[in-house]
Design an enzyme around this catalytic site. Structure first.
Site, PDB file in Angstrom:
ATOM      1  N   HIS A  88       0.842  -1.212   0.000  1.00  0.00           N
ATOM      2  CA  HIS A  88       0.000   0.000   0.000  1.00  0.00           C
ATOM      3  C   HIS A  88       0.868   1.250   0.000  1.00  0.00           C
ATOM      4  CE1 HIS A  88       0.309   0.864   4.412  1.00  0.00           C
ATOM      5  NE2 HIS A  88       0.330  -0.445   4.549  1.00  0.00           N
ATOM      6  N   ASP A  90      -0.284   4.429   0.811  1.00  0.00           N
ATOM      7  CA  ASP A  90      -0.681   5.440   1.807  1.00  0.00           C
ATOM      8  C   ASP A  90       0.059   5.158   3.108  1.00  0.00           C
ATOM      9  OD1 ASP A  90      -2.318   3.029   2.035  1.00  0.00           O
ATOM     10  OD2 ASP A  90      -3.286   4.067   3.693  1.00  0.00           O
ATOM     11  N   ASP A 121       6.399   1.077   6.529  1.00  0.00           N
ATOM     12  CA  ASP A 121       4.983   0.690   6.371  1.00  0.00           C
ATOM     13  C   ASP A 121       4.289   1.673   5.435  1.00  0.00           C
ATOM     14  OD1 ASP A 121       2.389  -0.201   6.662  1.00  0.00           O
ATOM     15  OD2 ASP A 121       2.166   0.479   8.726  1.00  0.00           O
ATOM     16  N   GLU A 152      -5.047   1.905   2.896  1.00  0.00           N
ATOM     17  CA  GLU A 152      -5.045   0.764   3.807  1.00  0.00           C
ATOM     18  C   GLU A 152      -5.122   1.219   5.249  1.00  0.00           C
ATOM     19  OE1 GLU A 152      -3.609  -2.300   6.474  1.00  0.00           O
ATOM     20  OE2 GLU A 152      -2.610  -0.417   6.123  1.00  0.00           O
ATOM     21  N   GLU A 153      -4.418   2.287   5.579  1.00  0.00           N
ATOM     22  CA  GLU A 153      -4.310   2.684   6.991  1.00  0.00           C
ATOM     23  C   GLU A 153      -5.629   3.204   7.557  1.00  0.00           C
ATOM     24  OE1 GLU A 153      -1.878   1.757   8.575  1.00  0.00           O
ATOM     25  OE2 GLU A 153      -0.064   1.798   7.359  1.00  0.00           O
ATOM     26  N   HIS A 417       3.806   3.070  12.656  1.00  0.00           N
ATOM     27  CA  HIS A 417       2.689   3.814  13.272  1.00  0.00           C
ATOM     28  C   HIS A 417       3.171   4.713  14.421  1.00  0.00           C
ATOM     29  CE1 HIS A 417      -0.819   1.146  11.646  1.00  0.00           C
ATOM     30  NE2 HIS A 417       0.233   1.109  10.835  1.00  0.00           N
TER      31      HIS A 417
END
Ligand SMILES: [Zn+2]
Length: 449
Positions: A88, A90, A121, A152-153, A417
């Site tokens: 992904h 994003d 990520d 996705e996030e 994150h």
């Protein structure tokens, strides 16, 4: 394979430069953030894929969802397998920038790592896919199907899409590269994800709060009732006490206790809870966490019997247990408690999320074992992750015959994150080698049957 690693080493500077370029774009697909960077990241990834030999690149557009990049490379001959590559483009928001030692969207090299939001990520893994295709000059020994998500996030409607349109995801194996190694240098296949269930437990005992001096001792305190119920969820050793929840000894690899303590930030002198190896507590057994509690705050506490209270519970269940069944067991257990004879109201919060347990005895897994050993050496482990990934279940439902492999350039210590997210350049390089070696090994083993 020596030839392959030499090729990857020769490409590494360019791949790192492209990763920095991509990381510089704050492609945050959350409400309230500008959409232009998401588009910019999308366009850059499309350019990289086109350069890497991917054809028929298209954007799958769904309502309120950043475009999903699709594309393919036809198999070199009719008997070659097709591999779906997922990632992904994003990223998470940066969070509190004061906690960062570098600027989140200015990728910075620190001690063999690149720091920046989204660098691990999942932009590292997009670059891994690009690098693995480039290692074959865009003509890999397997067919390729690209599925790169752009939201996705935050979550989007795409999660349900593959299941409803299985033909668009036809493949023999998938590399879900939103993952990495349990520690740098230890080749890791993530073979299981736990399911998730949430419930709310409520207790109402009095019409309203009453003086604790006049009524306490006989009037049922709702908070005390709730705490009795919550205390019954675990036994004295800290294992979940709800009967019927599936629990198995974890047979794969995992963290040492010391690594886990460090990753979890457990204070010195604190014990861990539960019994059995760490994997069976974290990955192949249930866990119940009290994530919220409504009760008077200490600050505003009156000398009164509390009339009502509620708690939110988050339960993670065995990868192969039906989460709806696990939820029913939890609700029945709580309803059966009746502390002091007081009934509890238990309701589900949100839909249960299925876990995932990979079938690991197929040709693609054998090829992946060979490939990850090529990249990271003999110490290959099967691990699991605590979180569920809804898209993996949707892809599995769309293509039940396809083997699903989860690996990539991230590692457990890369702070995804959180502040100071980073990817190790050595892991990026080894992940490219692993994926390229997988294409070769899989094509070979598939041909032999
Ligand atoms: Zn991710």
């Amino acid at each position: 394979m020596d030839e392959l690693t030499t090729r990857v080493d020769g490409m590494l500077d360019d791949l790192c430069a492209e990763l920095r370029r991509l990381t510089r774009i704050p492609s945050i697909a959350f409400p309230g953030y500008p959409p232009e960077p998401v588009t910019e990241a999308h366009d850059l990834v499309v350019d990289l894929l086109r350069d890497a030999g991917v054809r028929d690149i298209a954007a799958l557009r769904l309502p309120d969802t950043s475009p999903v990049i699709t594309g393919h490379i036809p198999p070199p001959h009719p008997d070659a397998p097709t591999v779906l590559l997922y990632g992904h483009y994003d990223v998470q928001p940066a969070g509190d920038e004061a906690l960062w030692t570098t600027t989140p969207f200015e990728p910075t090299d620190v001690d063999g790592a690149i720091h920046g939001r989204g660098v691990a990520d999942d932009k590292s893994n997009l670059i891994v896919h690009v690098g693995a295709l480039r290692a074959f000059d865009g003509r890999p020994p397997v067919g390729i199907r690209i599925v790169f998500e752009g939201q996705e996030e935050y979550g989007s409607d795409f999660d349900d899409y593959p299941q409803a349109h299985p033909d668009e995801f036809a493949c023999d194996a998938m590399v879900i590269a939103d993952m990495g190694n349990i520690r740098p240098g230890t080749g890791t296949l993530t073979v299981a994800l736990r399911g998730v269930v949430e419930v709310i437990v409520e207790v109402h005992t009095l019409e309203e709060a009453r003086h604790s001096g006049n009524f306490g001792g006989a009037a049922p305190d709702a908070l005390l009732v709730l705490l009795h119920a919550l205390a019954a969820l675990h036994d004295a050793k800290g294992d979940v006490a709800v009967p019927g929840l599936r629990r198995e000894q974890w047979g794969g690899g995992g963290w040492s206790e010391e690594e886990f303590r460090r990753l979890a930030g457990i204070r010195d002198g604190m014990p861990l809870i539960g019994t059995g190896n760490l994997g069976s507590r974290l990955w192949s057994g249930p866990a119940i966490t009290v994530t919220g509690l409504d009760a008077p705050s200490v600050e505003r506490a009156a000398s009164a019997v509390v009339p009502s209270a509620r708690a939110k519970l988050n339960m993670r269940c065995h990868p192969a247990q039906d989460p709806a069944e696990a939820q029913r067991l939890l609700i029945e257990f709580l309803e059966g408690l009746r502390p002091f004879g007081v009934p509890l109201t238990v309701t589900q919060a949100g839909a249960p999320g299925s876990g995932f347990a990979a079938a690991t005895d197929g040709v693609a897994y054998a090829a992946a074992h060979e490939a990850l050993r090529t990249a990271w050496g003999e110490d290959l482990v099967h691990a699991a992750a605590g979180g569920s990934i809804p898209l993996v279940n949707s892809l599995a439902a769309a293509q039940p015959g396809a083997e699903i492999l989860l690996f990539g350039a991230q590692d457990s210590m890369c702070n995804l994150h959180g502040p100071n997210e980073r990817v190790l350049v050595s892991e990026l390089r080894d992940a490219v080698v692993a994926e390229a070696a997988f294409f070769t090994a899989y094509a070979e083993r598939f041909r032999r049957g």
